[in-house]
Design an enzyme around this catalytic site. Structure first.
Site, PDB file in Angstrom:
ATOM      1  N   CYS A   2       0.866  -1.176   0.000  1.00 44.86           N
ATOM      2  CA  CYS A   2       0.000   0.000   0.000  1.00 44.86           C
ATOM      3  C   CYS A   2       0.897   1.219   0.000  1.00 44.86           C
ATOM      4  CB  CYS A   2      -0.849   0.050   1.251  1.00 44.86           C
ATOM      5  SG  CYS A   2      -1.810  -1.439   1.542  1.00 44.86           S
ATOM      6  N   ARG A  28       1.279   1.790  -6.024  1.00 44.67           N
ATOM      7  CA  ARG A  28       1.440   0.784  -4.968  1.00 44.67           C
ATOM      8  C   ARG A  28       0.119   0.092  -4.611  1.00 44.67           C
ATOM      9  NH1 ARG A  28       6.217   1.258  -2.244  1.00 44.67           N
ATOM     10  NH2 ARG A  28       5.330   0.234  -0.436  1.00 44.67           N
ATOM     11  N   TRP A  75      -3.745  -1.584  -1.192  1.00 46.09           N
ATOM     12  CA  TRP A  75      -3.631  -2.825  -1.963  1.00 46.09           C
ATOM     13  C   TRP A  75      -4.123  -3.900  -1.012  1.00 46.09           C
ATOM     14  CZ3 TRP A  75      -2.429  -4.369  -6.749  1.00 46.09           C
ATOM     15  CH2 TRP A  75      -2.043  -5.690  -6.943  1.00 46.09           C
ATOM     16  N   ASN A 101       1.149   0.162   6.008  1.00 44.53           N
ATOM     17  CA  ASN A 101       1.549  -0.674   4.872  1.00 44.53           C
ATOM     18  C   ASN A 101       2.310  -1.850   5.442  1.00 44.53           C
ATOM     19  OD1 ASN A 101       2.583  -1.747   2.465  1.00 44.53           O
ATOM     20  ND2 ASN A 101       4.337  -0.368   2.511  1.00 44.53           N
ATOM     21  N   GLY A 102       1.859  -3.063   5.156  1.00 50.14           N
ATOM     22  CA  GLY A 102       2.534  -4.250   5.671  1.00 50.14           C
ATOM     23  C   GLY A 102       1.516  -5.288   6.081  1.00 50.14           C
ATOM     24  N   GLU A 479      10.191 -20.861 -18.489  1.00 51.46           N
ATOM     25  CA  GLU A 479       9.964 -19.486 -18.043  1.00 51.46           C
ATOM     26  C   GLU A 479      11.102 -18.572 -18.509  1.00 51.46           C
ATOM     27  OE1 GLU A 479       7.570 -17.869 -17.165  1.00 51.46           O
ATOM     28  OE2 GLU A 479       8.346 -16.090 -16.165  1.00 51.46           O
ATOM     29  N   LYS A 483      10.500 -15.282 -20.918  1.00 51.96           N
ATOM     30  CA  LYS A 483      10.958 -13.918 -20.583  1.00 51.96           C
ATOM     31  C   LYS A 483      11.785 -13.351 -21.715  1.00 51.96           C
ATOM     32  CE  LYS A 483       8.789 -13.304 -18.077  1.00 51.96           C
ATOM     33  NZ  LYS A 483       7.767 -13.831 -17.292  1.00 51.96           N
ATOM     34  N   GLU A 486       9.564 -12.702 -24.920  1.00 53.78           N
ATOM     35  CA  GLU A 486       8.512 -11.681 -24.909  1.00 53.78           C
ATOM     36  C   GLU A 486       9.057 -10.259 -24.801  1.00 53.78           C
ATOM     37  OE1 GLU A 486       5.713 -11.649 -21.607  1.00 53.78           O
ATOM     38  OE2 GLU A 486       7.232 -12.423 -20.258  1.00 53.78           O
ATOM     39  N   HIS A 502      15.121 -36.189 -29.987  1.00 50.03           N
ATOM     40  CA  HIS A 502      13.908 -36.583 -30.713  1.00 50.03           C
ATOM     41  C   HIS A 502      13.501 -35.533 -31.740  1.00 50.03           C
ATOM     42  CE1 HIS A 502      13.544 -39.965 -28.046  1.00 50.03           C
ATOM     43  NE2 HIS A 502      13.648 -39.149 -27.008  1.00 50.03           N
ATOM     44  N   LYS A 602      -0.801  -6.381 -19.693  1.00 48.93           N
ATOM     45  CA  LYS A 602      -0.569  -6.973 -18.369  1.00 48.93           C
ATOM     46  C   LYS A 602      -1.673  -7.963 -18.015  1.00 48.93           C
ATOM     47  CE  LYS A 602       1.757  -7.508 -14.647  1.00 48.93           C
ATOM     48  NZ  LYS A 602       2.916  -8.391 -14.841  1.00 48.93           N
TER      49      LYS A 602
HETATM   50  C1  F6R Z   1       4.447 -13.357 -19.093  1.00 48.04           C
HETATM   51  C2  F6R Z   1       3.151 -13.055 -18.503  1.00 48.04           C
HETATM   52  C3  F6R Z   1       1.980 -13.771 -19.022  1.00 48.04           C
HETATM   53  C4  F6R Z   1       0.978 -14.072 -17.892  1.00 48.04           C
HETATM   54  C5  F6R Z   1      -0.312 -14.670 -18.468  1.00 48.04           C
HETATM   55  C6  F6R Z   1      -1.267 -15.064 -17.369  1.00 48.04           C
HETATM   56  O1  F6R Z   1       5.468 -12.607 -18.514  1.00 48.04           O
HETATM   57  O2  F6R Z   1       3.042 -12.227 -17.656  1.00 48.04           O
HETATM   58  O3  F6R Z   1       2.330 -14.958 -19.676  1.00 48.04           O
HETATM   59  O4  F6R Z   1       1.573 -14.952 -17.004  1.00 48.04           O
HETATM   60  O5  F6R Z   1      -0.923 -13.747 -19.320  1.00 48.04           O
HETATM   61  O6  F6R Z   1      -1.598 -13.957 -16.604  1.00 48.04           O
HETATM   62  P1  F6R Z   1      -2.283 -14.125 -15.178  1.00 48.04           P
HETATM   63  O7  F6R Z   1      -1.275 -14.745 -14.277  1.00 48.04           O
HETATM   64  O8  F6R Z   1      -2.646 -12.733 -14.779  1.00 48.04           O
HETATM   65  O9  F6R Z   1      -3.465 -15.006 -15.360  1.00 48.04           O
END
Ligand code: F6R
Length: 607
Positions: A2, A28, A75, A101-102, A479, A483, A486, A502, A602
């Site tokens: 927060c 935040r 938050w 906050n915490g 993963e 990263k 993307e 294979h 996002k």
């Molecule tokens: C990659 C990334 C996406 C999310 C995916 C699911 O860095 O952020 O692959 O992981 O869109 O998103 P959530 O977790 O919000 O369902």
């Protein structure tokens, strides 16, 4: 996570300044907002759920009297984002107001104790106990400052608080343990906030409050005391030279880097989750006829790692499923005995919610793991856990991924305990190791960041990468590859290393970069063979290894070494961190914006 803000002005009204400070802290959290001021010995409060602009449009946050006050942008952690859970929180007589906050870990015990003393609670938050504890101390005739000091001594967990009292209307008392708190010092005003940008337009002189310190702000200036021995601490303000946009990211050039560096903190927060939710979820998993782990993207990689964890620790076979495939693949077979453990940072991903909806229609049990309290997933899951990573602004998930892994590891360990399949000694050892992970990650970032930066320079011109691992590390490889792909737009492939022969190995030619994720585990011997088969074809070998793994280091062209001493099942969190950094620095090398990769969002709310 927060944002808190407070100020004492020599002239003028505090409310509009607090409102402006909170706007700067909105990153935040923005579930709810509130401001409290004191005027003429009386406390005035406005608060409501919603974003700051919406609450302001409704209530005019600037229209509160007084030149001293505190504010909060929330938050949600304990308690849904409703008005009654918005800060500031007050005591029974509306004399004391607190912003926090915490996470107060022992709030349930404190609340019971205070209720038995006759206190009435209005919210479901952990914070409200602070106001009542201070009230109780002041009832016993302690002055305001001493009452706050005695109160924080009783708090377990993390906090940055700012408190005002109508009985002593000339001061703000603040204290800190683990959550950030900084003072802003100007000629005619004093500020306290979670972060520097909140007061940067007013002053660039700042004092960082340290853990275990209490600060009294008044017209006389600021006085810092050590909470335990009450010794006075002298600390002069430092000049902040950040531009405002740098300040928002705490001096980091991008949110992604800030969030990678926040992982020790966010991981510590996941170790403070409330027992009852973890326990409840474990009970559901234990009773389930079959368990599906459902998610997209990075969250799916957390599920994949979790399937190894559940199998190896709790002897529970699970089905990790990419959410967009769930209905086609399992939609008809799901039934009342099925349980879905759904993992979604945002709690709003359309593909994931679609899978949940279809399973609910067939009477399956839905358990949720998310970072956003109040998201759709939290509303439709039978039980949910909020992982408490704080807002993640960078589009690429980093800290939320490692927090997901931490929560899922905790669940697997609890289930192992419940099922009695693993010895107590082993469980205790794993629990202890889990506690060490935030420090291990902190050291890994500190020691390897520069090296990773150099590797990004060396490999910046490569057209493609392989990321390989075995066992649970194949989830880490996936993963690491996501990263890199993307945010730096380099086509990459990841799969369990045994699959090379294979098919994919036909792509290898001299100089082709292959990243191996190699914790020292049961797959050590076979991953060495996999490295050898790539090396024999001229691939450039980059490995992420344990510090003392000389055998693999000798085979590699480049290595990133981590000193973990962790068993295989707990290795993904520290091993993924350098790969996040690699993707970040590679994006910079190639002129890409790591916070806003093209074509991505996002929260993916379309199918
Ligand atoms: C990659 C990334 C996406 C999310 C995916 C699911 O860095 O952020 O692959 O992981 O869109 O998103 P959530 O977790 O919000 O369902």
């Amino acid at each position: 996570m927060c944002g808190i803000f407070g100020c004492i002005l020599q002239t003028g009204e505090a409310a509009s300044t607090i409102h402006g400070g909170l706007k700067k802290l909105e990153y935040r959290g923005y579930d709810s907002v509130g401001i409290a001021t004191i005027y003429d010995g009386q406390l005035f409060i406005k608060k409501d759920s919603g974003k700051i602009d919406d609450v302001h449009a409704l209530h005019n946050l600037d229209a509160l009297p007084g030149r001293l006050g505190i504010g909060h942008t929330r938050w949600a952690t304990h308690g849904a984002p409703y008005k009654e859970n918005a800060h500031p929180h007050t005591d029974c007589n509306n004399q004391i107001a607190v912003v926090h906050n915490g996470i107060i870990e022992n709030f349930a015990e404190l609340k019971t104790e205070l209720e038995e003393l006759g206190h009435t609670f209005r919210s479901k938050t952990d914070t409200e106990v602070i106001a009542h504890l201070i009230e109780e101390k002041m009832k016993a005739d302690l002055p305001f400052v001493d009452a706050v000091r005695e109160t924080v001594k009783r708090l377990e967990g993390s906090y940055a608080i700012a408190v005002i009292s109508a009985k002593e209307p000339d001061k703000i008392v603040c204290a800190r343990k683990e959550s950030p708190l900084v003072l802003g010092v100007a000629e005619d005003s004093l500020y306290v906030a979670s972060d520097i940008p909140a007061f940067l337009p007013m002053t660039n002189k700042s004092v960082v409050v340290q853990d275990g310190e209490l600060v009294i702000l008044s017209d006389a200036g600021y006085e810092i005391r050590n909470i335990l021995d009450w010794k006075r601490v002298t600390r002069e303000p430092e000049l902040i030279e950040w531009a405002p946009e740098m300040a928002e990211k705490q001096g980091y050039p991008y949110f992604m880097l800030k969030e990678i560096h926040e992982q020790p903190l966010s991981l510590r927060n996941t170790l403070r989750l409330q027992d009852k939710y973890l326990e409840l979820m474990t009970t559901f998993l234990d009773r389930a006829g079959e368990v599906f782990l459902v998610a997209c993207g990075t969250s799916y990689h957390a599920c994949l790692a979790a399937s190894y964890l559940f199998s190896k620790l709790s002897f529970l076979a699970t089905h990790p499923v990419i959410a967009s495939e769930f209905v086609e693949q399992h939609g008809k077979s799901v039934n009342i005995d099925s349980t879905l453990l759904v993992v979604s940072q945002s709690g709003e991903t359309a593909d994931t919610l679609d899978a949940v909806e279809s399973a609910r229609l067939r009477a399956a049990t839905v358990l949720g793991l998310t970072n956003i309290v109040g998201s759709t997933l939290t509303r439709i899951a039978r039980v949910y856990i909020c992982q408490q990573s704080g807002p993640e602004i960078g589009v690429a998930a980093t800290k939320t991924f490692t927090s997901q892994l931490s929560v899922l590891s905790q669940l697997a360990l609890r289930l192992a305990k419940k099922r009695g399949k693993v010895s107590h000694v082993e469980i205790e050892d794993l629990e202890e190791k889990l506690e060490q992970i935030p420090d291990i990650v902190e050291r890994a970032i500190q020691s390897q960041e520069e090296k990773v930066k150099q590797l990004a320079k060396k490999y910046r011109g490569k057209q493609a990468f392989f990321f390989l691992g075995r066992g649970i590390s194949s989830a880490v490889a996936l993963e690491g590859r996501l990263k890199l792909m993307e945010i730096s737009y380099i086509p990459s492939i990841a799969y369990p290393a045994g699959e090379s022969k294979h098919g994919p190995i036909s792509l290898i030619e001299p100089g082709f970069p292959v990243v191996f994720v190699c914790p020292k585990d049961g797959t050590h011997r076979t991953i060495i063979s996999n490295i050898m088969e790539m090396k024999a074809r001229g691939a450039s070998i980059i490995v992420v290894v344990e510090k003392d793994d000389e055998e693999i280091k000798k085979l590699a062209d480049d290595y990133i070494e981590i000193d973990t001493g962790l068993p295989e099942v707990l290795s993904p969190i520290p091993f993924v961190t350098p790969l996040q950094l690699f993707a970040y620095y590679m994006a910079l090398e190639r002129g890409c914006d790591p916070d806003m990769p093209r074509n991505l969002a996002k929260s993916v709310t379309v199918k």
